[in-house]
Design a protein around this motif. Structure first.
Motif: not given
Length: 188
Positions: A41, A15, A21
């Protein structure tokens, strides 16, 4: 300070880090507040990972997360740890059909009993068994150890402040999304 990338697991590639992100989100959505996104998040990832850890713990005890929720709800109801299936369904945000399925399974495993109410033969009562209570206690012991380890790097004062901040966020969601306590779909 950049957070470290998430480790690669059996499900596939790693991830992206929170910073990666957020940078990707900002490329695609310029109005994004990176501080807000980092908080939500991080909370989302923490919630997901904690749910996996708790799921592993209860699986080690031979019960599912769904069964754990019923045990917990019965304990929270107080002694004698009895509720009707409709009240259980309401408290867990489930449909009556899903609750019936869950109770059937748990009664077969000896975690709960399901009997007619002696005062109202139409009403059914679900009651925690000694075995169900023991499973709940063992799950609580395991969760307590996990949670102590999780928060070990925070001082008691930091834990208090973090707890109060999270409660403020929870209250905001509860005010703006009062129906968000239940399930979108049944988990069984």
């Amino acid at each position: 300070m950049s957070d470290t990338p998430e480790p690669s697991g059996p499900q596939g590639p790693q991830e992206p880090s929170l910073d990666e992100q957020i940078a990707a989100y900002q490329r695609e959505f310029r109005d994004l507040d990176p501080q807000v996104e980092k908080v939500v998040s991080a909370l989302g990832r923490l919630n997901r990972r904690m749910n996996v850890a708790y799921g592993r713990q209860v699986a080690d005890l031979g019960i599912s997360n769904a069964e754990w929720e019923v045990l917990k709800t019965l304990v929270l109801s107080g002694a004698p740890y009895r509720l009707g299936p409709g009240e259980l369904a309401k408290r867990l945000g489930l449909t009556p059909a899903a609750m019936t399925h869950r109770i059937d399974r748990m009664a077969g495993e000896g975690l709960v009993t399901r009997d007619r109410d002696e005062n109202n033969r139409v009403r059914v009562i679900v009651e925690l068994t000694d075995e169900g209570r023991q499973k709940w206690l063992e799950a609580m012991r395991m969760a307590t150890d996990f949670e102590q380890d999780l928060l070990q790097d925070l001082s008691p004062d930091e834990r208090g402040v973090l707890g109060e901040m999270l409660i403020r966020l929870l209250r905001r969601v509860e005010l703006t999304q009062p129906d968000a306590g239940g399930r979108l779909t049944d988990l069984d």
